[in-house]
Write an enzyme that holds these catalytic residues in place. Structure first.
Site, PDB file in Angstrom:
ATOM      1  N   CYS A  78      42.138  54.851  49.769  1.00 54.03           N
ATOM      2  CA  CYS A  78      41.947  53.622  50.257  1.00 54.03           C
ATOM      3  C   CYS A  78      42.325  52.472  49.544  1.00 54.03           C
ATOM      4  O   CYS A  78      43.279  51.841  49.427  1.00 54.03           O
ATOM      5  CB  CYS A  78      40.558  53.734  50.909  1.00 54.03           C
ATOM      6  SG  CYS A  78      40.122  52.667  52.021  1.00 54.03           S
ATOM      7  N   ARG A 105      46.365  45.947  54.612  1.00 53.85           N
ATOM      8  CA  ARG A 105      45.013  45.970  54.604  1.00 53.85           C
ATOM      9  C   ARG A 105      44.274  45.674  55.691  1.00 53.85           C
ATOM     10  O   ARG A 105      44.406  45.031  56.465  1.00 53.85           O
ATOM     11  CB  ARG A 105      44.565  44.860  53.497  1.00 53.85           C
ATOM     12  CG  ARG A 105      44.949  44.969  51.914  1.00 53.85           C
ATOM     13  CD  ARG A 105      44.331  43.951  51.163  1.00 53.85           C
ATOM     14  NE  ARG A 105      42.920  43.951  51.026  1.00 53.85           N
ATOM     15  CZ  ARG A 105      41.943  43.094  50.387  1.00 53.85           C
ATOM     16  NH1 ARG A 105      42.521  41.972  50.165  1.00 53.85           N
ATOM     17  NH2 ARG A 105      40.887  43.309  50.326  1.00 53.85           N
ATOM     18  N   HIS A 170      39.142  58.713  53.111  1.00 52.28           N
ATOM     19  CA  HIS A 170      38.239  59.128  52.033  1.00 52.28           C
ATOM     20  C   HIS A 170      37.971  60.559  51.953  1.00 52.28           C
ATOM     21  O   HIS A 170      37.233  61.256  52.290  1.00 52.28           O
ATOM     22  CB  HIS A 170      37.016  58.353  52.047  1.00 52.28           C
ATOM     23  CG  HIS A 170      36.967  56.806  51.768  1.00 52.28           C
ATOM     24  ND1 HIS A 170      36.715  56.393  50.468  1.00 52.28           N
ATOM     25  CD2 HIS A 170      37.132  56.005  52.494  1.00 52.28           C
ATOM     26  CE1 HIS A 170      36.864  55.284  50.684  1.00 52.28           C
ATOM     27  NE2 HIS A 170      37.311  54.808  51.831  1.00 52.28           N
ATOM     28  N   GLU A 172      37.097  62.362  49.392  1.00 56.44           N
ATOM     29  CA  GLU A 172      35.910  62.738  48.742  1.00 56.44           C
ATOM     30  C   GLU A 172      34.572  62.636  49.469  1.00 56.44           C
ATOM     31  O   GLU A 172      33.422  63.286  48.737  1.00 56.44           O
ATOM     32  CB  GLU A 172      35.798  61.696  47.695  1.00 56.44           C
ATOM     33  CG  GLU A 172      35.086  60.235  47.678  1.00 56.44           C
ATOM     34  CD  GLU A 172      36.305  59.221  48.326  1.00 56.44           C
ATOM     35  OE1 GLU A 172      37.365  59.683  49.038  1.00 56.44           O
ATOM     36  OE2 GLU A 172      35.815  58.030  48.712  1.00 56.44           O
TER      37      GLU A 172
END
Ligand code: GLN
Length: 198
Positions: A78, A105, A170, A172
């Site tokens: 990200c 972005r 993401h 994670e």
């Protein structure tokens, strides 16, 4: 295996957890001393302008670029993806500028600030990967040498070039560790390669 996680701002703890589950030693990188003896580096999500600014203030930009040139794997998620990109559409914000990609972005707009979707990822098997997007960028275009690993509505959200890999989502934040495992595999190769200066 020892993997650094840039810990200036953003979601670094979650990356450490997954890396530890995969059997890696981890170190939170805040000073250039922390870059010693690492086999790879993760640049987490957060705010790309803040992360890049702090990297400059903490004198980390040049040492990280130097390790990148020596082949050390770097994984950006990200905001980390934005920091690694050579080109950021309509922005001259500071960056590492390592990877031949052009990124946009906050590319999904306000209506869809955050969303989740099942991704088919090249090289990670049939099982879809549940991907979490939070004020995410996407990769608008890639140059030669960049391999596209996943897309959402034809927008590139996972790519790799040499020792660099980036996701707009993401990985994670889910229990599925396959994306991190593929990064740890890169780190392993570097660890065992003759190029490793450490
Ligand atoms: N919107 C952020 C940026 O542009 C990235 C968001 C994230 O890392 N979750 O830096």
């Amino acid at each position: 295996m020892r993997v650094g996680v840039l810990a200036l701002q953003g979601a670094f703890i979650e990356h450490e957890k997954i890396l530890k589950n995969l059997g890696c030693e981890t170190i939170q990188v805040r000073k250039k001393e922390h870059l010693k003896n690492i086999d790879g580096l993760i640049i987490p999500g957060g705010e790309s302008t803040t992360i890049a600014k702090l990297m400059n203030e903490f004198n980390l930009t040049d040492p990280i670029k130097h390790l990148a040139e020596q082949g050390m794997p770097i994984f950006g998620t990200c905001a980390g993806l934005i920091v690694i990109a050579k080109e950021i559409v309509n922005s001259n914000q500071p960056r590492l500028g390592l990877m031949n990609i052009s990124v946009r972005r906050n590319a999904y707009g306000r209506q869809v600030d955050s969303f989740e979707t099942d991704l088919q990822i090249k090289g990670l098997g049939q099982e879809p990967f549940r991907a979490v997007f939070i004020r995410a960028p996407y990769i608008e275009s890639v140059d030669e040498g960049v391999e596209v690993l996943a897309t959402v509505d034809e927008k590139i959200v996972f790519a790799r070039e040499k020792n660099f890999m980036v996701t707009a989502f993401h990985p994670e934040l889910t229990d599925d560790n396959r994306v991190h495992k593929s990064f740890v595999d890169l780190c392993n190769k570097f660890h065992n390669s003759v190029d490793n200066p450490q």
